[in-house]
Design a protein around this motif. Structure first.
Motif, PDB file in Angstrom:
ATOM      1  N   GLU A 153       4.802   7.023   2.327  1.00  0.00           N
ATOM      2  CA  GLU A 153       3.703   7.326   1.419  1.00  0.00           C
ATOM      3  C   GLU A 153       2.565   6.326   1.567  1.00  0.00           C
ATOM      4  O   GLU A 153       1.378   6.691   1.485  1.00  0.00           O
ATOM      5  N   LYS A 154       2.904   5.060   1.787  1.00  0.00           N
ATOM      6  CA  LYS A 154       1.861   4.061   1.986  1.00  0.00           C
ATOM      7  C   LYS A 154       1.057   4.357   3.243  1.00  0.00           C
ATOM      8  O   LYS A 154      -0.182   4.206   3.251  1.00  0.00           O
ATOM      9  N   ALA A 155       1.737   4.758   4.319  1.00  0.00           N
ATOM     10  CA  ALA A 155       1.021   5.061   5.558  1.00  0.00           C
ATOM     11  C   ALA A 155       0.093   6.252   5.376  1.00  0.00           C
ATOM     12  O   ALA A 155      -1.074   6.239   5.805  1.00  0.00           O
ATOM     13  N   VAL A 156       0.599   7.318   4.728  1.00  0.00           N
ATOM     14  CA  VAL A 156      -0.231   8.495   4.490  1.00  0.00           C
ATOM     15  C   VAL A 156      -1.413   8.136   3.588  1.00  0.00           C
ATOM     16  O   VAL A 156      -2.558   8.556   3.832  1.00  0.00           O
ATOM     17  N   LEU A 157      -1.133   7.365   2.542  1.00  0.00           N
ATOM     18  CA  LEU A 157      -2.188   7.003   1.600  1.00  0.00           C
ATOM     19  C   LEU A 157      -3.256   6.146   2.279  1.00  0.00           C
ATOM     20  O   LEU A 157      -4.454   6.313   2.029  1.00  0.00           O
ATOM     21  N   ASP A 158      -2.831   5.229   3.148  1.00  0.00           N
ATOM     22  CA  ASP A 158      -3.797   4.379   3.836  1.00  0.00           C
ATOM     23  C   ASP A 158      -4.744   5.204   4.702  1.00  0.00           C
ATOM     24  O   ASP A 158      -5.967   5.004   4.681  1.00  0.00           O
ATOM     25  N   ARG A 159      -4.203   6.156   5.425  1.00  0.00           N
ATOM     26  CA  ARG A 159      -5.046   7.016   6.265  1.00  0.00           C
ATOM     27  C   ARG A 159      -5.981   7.864   5.407  1.00  0.00           C
ATOM     28  O   ARG A 159      -7.165   8.029   5.737  1.00  0.00           O
ATOM     29  N   ALA A 160      -5.470   8.359   4.300  1.00  0.00           N
ATOM     30  CA  ALA A 160      -6.278   9.232   3.454  1.00  0.00           C
ATOM     31  C   ALA A 160      -7.423   8.462   2.787  1.00  0.00           C
ATOM     32  O   ALA A 160      -8.546   8.982   2.670  1.00  0.00           O
ATOM     33  N   VAL A 161      -7.162   7.231   2.341  1.00  0.00           N
ATOM     34  CA  VAL A 161      -8.217   6.436   1.695  1.00  0.00           C
ATOM     35  C   VAL A 161      -9.325   6.126   2.682  1.00  0.00           C
ATOM     36  O   VAL A 161     -10.520   6.260   2.387  1.00  0.00           O
ATOM     37  N   LEU A 162      -8.944   5.687   3.884  1.00  0.00           N
ATOM     38  CA  LEU A 162      -9.965   5.399   4.903  1.00  0.00           C
ATOM     39  C   LEU A 162     -10.756   6.657   5.277  1.00  0.00           C
ATOM     40  O   LEU A 162     -11.977   6.600   5.478  1.00  0.00           O
ATOM     41  N   ALA A 163     -10.069   7.795   5.351  1.00  0.00           N
ATOM     42  CA  ALA A 163     -10.770   9.042   5.669  1.00  0.00           C
ATOM     43  C   ALA A 163     -11.730   9.439   4.552  1.00  0.00           C
ATOM     44  O   ALA A 163     -12.836   9.943   4.807  1.00  0.00           O
ATOM     45  N   ALA A 164     -11.329   9.215   3.279  1.00  0.00           N
ATOM     46  CA  ALA A 164     -12.214   9.538   2.157  1.00  0.00           C
ATOM     47  C   ALA A 164     -13.472   8.680   2.196  1.00  0.00           C
ATOM     48  O   ALA A 164     -14.593   9.178   1.951  1.00  0.00           O
ATOM     49  N   TYR A 165     -13.301   7.403   2.510  1.00  0.00           N
ATOM     50  CA  TYR A 165     -14.485   6.539   2.635  1.00  0.00           C
ATOM     51  C   TYR A 165     -15.345   6.979   3.823  1.00  0.00           C
ATOM     52  O   TYR A 165     -16.587   6.974   3.748  1.00  0.00           O
ATOM     53  N   ALA A 166     -14.716   7.359   4.919  1.00  0.00           N
ATOM     54  CA  ALA A 166     -15.482   7.784   6.099  1.00  0.00           C
ATOM     55  C   ALA A 166     -16.298   9.037   5.808  1.00  0.00           C
ATOM     56  O   ALA A 166     -17.448   9.174   6.250  1.00  0.00           O
ATOM     57  N   ARG A 167     -15.726   9.988   5.044  1.00  0.00           N
ATOM     58  CA  ARG A 167     -16.469  11.199   4.699  1.00  0.00           C
ATOM     59  C   ARG A 167     -17.671  10.888   3.811  1.00  0.00           C
ATOM     60  O   ARG A 167     -18.640  11.642   3.791  1.00  0.00           O
ATOM     61  N   ALA A 168     -17.569   9.778   3.041  1.00  0.00           N
ATOM     62  CA  ALA A 168     -18.703   9.358   2.212  1.00  0.00           C
ATOM     63  C   ALA A 168     -19.691   8.512   2.991  1.00  0.00           C
ATOM     64  O   ALA A 168     -20.672   8.028   2.413  1.00  0.00           O
ATOM     65  N   ASP A 200      -3.842  17.009   5.078  1.00  0.00           N
ATOM     66  CA  ASP A 200      -2.974  16.246   5.983  1.00  0.00           C
ATOM     67  C   ASP A 200      -1.846  17.110   6.529  1.00  0.00           C
ATOM     68  O   ASP A 200      -1.498  17.036   7.710  1.00  0.00           O
ATOM     69  N   GLY A 201      -1.217  17.912   5.673  1.00  0.00           N
ATOM     70  CA  GLY A 201      -0.154  18.804   6.117  1.00  0.00           C
ATOM     71  C   GLY A 201       1.236  18.227   6.053  1.00  0.00           C
ATOM     72  O   GLY A 201       2.213  18.972   6.168  1.00  0.00           O
ATOM     73  N   SER A 202       1.402  16.925   5.863  1.00  0.00           N
ATOM     74  CA  SER A 202       2.741  16.323   5.802  1.00  0.00           C
ATOM     75  C   SER A 202       3.333  16.478   4.412  1.00  0.00           C
ATOM     76  O   SER A 202       2.617  16.692   3.424  1.00  0.00           O
ATOM     77  N   GLN A 203       4.674  16.338   4.339  1.00  0.00           N
ATOM     78  CA  GLN A 203       5.344  16.468   3.055  1.00  0.00           C
ATOM     79  C   GLN A 203       4.986  15.321   2.121  1.00  0.00           C
ATOM     80  O   GLN A 203       4.800  15.514   0.908  1.00  0.00           O
ATOM     81  N   ALA A 204       4.879  14.096   2.688  1.00  0.00           N
ATOM     82  CA  ALA A 204       4.516  12.942   1.857  1.00  0.00           C
ATOM     83  C   ALA A 204       3.137  13.122   1.258  1.00  0.00           C
ATOM     84  O   ALA A 204       2.890  12.813   0.081  1.00  0.00           O
ATOM     85  N   ALA A 205       2.175  13.647   2.059  1.00  0.00           N
ATOM     86  CA  ALA A 205       0.833  13.875   1.543  1.00  0.00           C
ATOM     87  C   ALA A 205       0.830  14.944   0.463  1.00  0.00           C
ATOM     88  O   ALA A 205       0.116  14.833  -0.552  1.00  0.00           O
ATOM     89  N   ALA A 206       1.634  16.013   0.653  1.00  0.00           N
ATOM     90  CA  ALA A 206       1.709  17.062  -0.356  1.00  0.00           C
ATOM     91  C   ALA A 206       2.276  16.534  -1.668  1.00  0.00           C
ATOM     92  O   ALA A 206       1.809  16.880  -2.761  1.00  0.00           O
TER      93      ALA A 206
END
Length: 615
Positions: A347-362, A388-394
């Protein structure tokens, strides 16, 4: 005048000795067998004739802290080393001859004689090596009272204290006047009832320990600090300056209703007058009236339109290159507290990628020029997780749904709607449900920390975290508070942690670390169930334990982090201060009634007013 002859100088007509004595001395003295009538009051003197075998530094403190009128005089006369050595030699010879005579007669060893002989030999060797000296010491106690009955009572109390210290005292029968003169600040020993002390024993008598703290002074030598209250023993004002200690943090522990928030608000109000700025985490809206009185700002989290965005970036300083990285790490901590559980590595790995992607989209990247752009929101993060499509992200997306589209969306999802600057900022959390108070406290602390670290001008700042147990029970929240306690001093900031649950603080390594990093420690009334934990962690003696168990509201024990100083105090406030900081329901209801007049000029119904106030 002939050379070599001396003539007595004529008295200065400008100085009248009789007139000076009339001003300085009493109008009359009446001498009795054991007492003196000095003007309008009586006095009697006690002589210490016997001392305990072993003493510790400050052992005379109970006499100094006697609540009545007691004059204590300690007369010291050094004994020259040759005289001391000769006296010890004769004493040792006398003891040795007595021991040998007893051996010849077949007597057993006398333990007291053996102990005296060993002490005399050790003392003789120390004097020969220059490690100590001998002194003639006399200790006199003069008790004052307005009448005979009070004098007898006060003298009995002093005698009881002296006997509790294993001292023997005797009255100055038929020598009342010399006894009184011996305790005047004249330096004259008119009784000469002495005992011989060595350097080590005499050092335990100097200086007399006092229950008062050392005076708080600034760099320029002027008085500093604020008034905490009155000394519970001596009645002297207790002034304390947290910003003059090794660090500026403090910890306050007490049971509910002991007056911990009252004392914190009293210190805060007085620090504001000295130019200190402050930020307060207020879970129960106890500081709102104070803020309104002094022109502070109240950020009522949970109210309509009031929100803090966890994705806000702090103002970058020149040379800083890791602002975005540190913000991502904070979001890991915040989301762990928000979700109520520690995140798994996946979950930490998925969350880290998602946070950086959210900042990048902004449009926010590692380039410092992009850090001033509008940051993303929690909804942007869940949008990235959904793609993301992964179970952890869902799973993370589902768990964040209440805070993006559900019941708590107005608090955490969206851009910040309020400024957080000013000389006093109160984050009021009373309108929040208990389930989200811990993440809201963490979010408010983060906003405070960003404000502290980005101040354009350095200045003293105080951060008050009331009811800190709400955050300490969360592992990630306790870690954030610990890091803040460690780093606050670098920004001239003090962290004031206030809690009523000692177990949440002292049962964990992080909690104990926060306590050890607090140079100012305040303990108010404690519950019997918690006193053992408090005593063990703060190294309290039996008397201090009993004081905390029986303390009234507002009575506190102030400790310094190095344990060199401690004082029992009673917090006191001026009427104007009390009206601003009190949160007693009865007093507030009375104030509400006094201020609530109906249109006809009469007071509104008392029961209705009380019910409205409770609502």
């Amino acid at each position: 005048m002939l050379p070599g002859r001396w003539r007595r100088p004529s008295p200065d007509p400008a100085l009248d000795g009789a007139a000076l004595l009339d001003v300085a001395g009493p109008e009359a003295i009446e001498v009795h067998a054991r007492a003196l009538a000095i003007g309008a009051h009586l006095a009697t003197t006690l002589v210490v004739t016997g001392y305990p075998a072993e003493v510790t530094p400050g052992w005379l403190a109970p006499l100094l802290n006697f609540p009545g009128h007691l004059d204590i005089a300690l007369h010291i006369e050094p004994v020259p080393n040759p005289v001391a050595a000769a006296g010890l030699k004769k004493q040792r010879a006398r003891l040795e001859s007595g021991r040998r005579a007893g051996f010849d007669k077949g007597n057993l060893d006398d333990p007291e004689v053996e102990a005296v002989a060993a002490d005399a030999a050790e003392l003789a060797y120390r004097i020969a090596r220059g490690e100590g000296k001998l002194f003639h010491v006399a200790l006199y106690l003069t008790v004052h009272a307005p009448d005979e009955d009070a004098l007898a009572e006060q003298a009995a109390a002093v005698r009881a204290i002296a006997e509790s210290l294993l001292m023997s005292v005797a009255p100055t029968t038929y020598r009342a006047l010399p006894g009184w003169l011996a305790t005047l600040p004249l330096g004259i020993d008119t009784l000469k009832i002495r005992r011989t002390f060595d350097t080590a024993a005499l050092a335990t008598c100097f200086p007399f320990t006092s229950p008062d703290l050392p005076p708080a002074t600034g760099a320029d030598g002027e008085a500093a600090g604020v008034l905490y209250g009155l000394n519970a023993v001596s009645g002297a004002p207790v002034l304390w300056d947290r910003f003059a200690q090794d660090n500026y943090n403090s910890i306050t522990l007490a049971r509910s209703g002991a007056g911990k928030s009252y004392l914190a608000k009293l210190e805060l109000l007085r620090l504001l007058f000295t130019g200190v700025t402050a930020s307060v985490i207020d879970p129960e809206d106890e500081y709102v009236r104070l803020a309104e009185t002094v022109g502070g700002q109240v950020v009522a989290l949970g109210a309509d339109g009031v929100r803090l965005n966890p994705f806000d970036l702090p103002a970058a300083k020149d040379g800083e290159e890791d602002v975005l990285t540190r913000r991502v790490l904070f979001l890991h901590t915040f989301l762990a507290v928000l979700l109520g559980t520690d995140l798994t590595p996946a979950e930490k790995a998925v969350l880290d990628r998602a946070v950086l992607a959210a900042y990048a989209r902004a449009g926010i990247t590692g380039d410092a020029r992009t850090w001033t752009r509008t940051p993303p929101t929690l909804a942007d993060l869940t949008a990235v997780l959904a793609e993301d499509g992964s179970q952890a992200a869902a799973d993370l997306d589902d768990r964040l749904a209440p805070y993006t589209t559900g019941s708590h969306a107005q608090l955490f999802n969206g851009p910040s709607t309020t400024a957080t600057s000013g000389h006093l900022v109160i984050y009021a959390l009373r309108q929040l449900p208990e389930e989200v108070k811990a993440p809201a406290m963490l979010l408010a602390l983060d906003a405070i920390w960003r404000q502290v670290t980005s101040r354009p001008e350095a200045g003293r700042h105080l951060v008050v975290v009331d009811e800190a147990w709400l955050l300490m029970r969360e592992g990630a929240g306790a870690q954030f508070l610990f890091r803040m306690a460690k780093a606050a001093r670098k920004y001239w900031t003090g962290l004031d942690v206030i809690t009523q649950d000692a177990d949440d603080v002292l049962s964990s390594p992080l909690g104990r670390a926060i306590v050890s990093n607090a140079a100012t420690q305040i303990l108010l009334r404690q519950a019997p169930q918690a006193i053992e934990t408090i005593s063990e962690n703060f190294h309290l003696c039996h008397g201090e334990r009993q004081f905390l168990l029986s303390a009234s509201r507002g009575e506190a024990l102030l400790l310094t982090g190095d344990r060199r100083h401690k004082v029992a105090l009673i917090s006191v406030a001026a009427p104007g201060e009390h009206d601003v900081i009190t949160t007693d329901p009865g007093e507030l209801a009375a104030q509400h009634l006094n201020d609530g007049l109906d249109p006809d000029g009469g007071y509104i119904d008392q029961a209705a007013s009380a019910g409205e106030w409770e609502t």
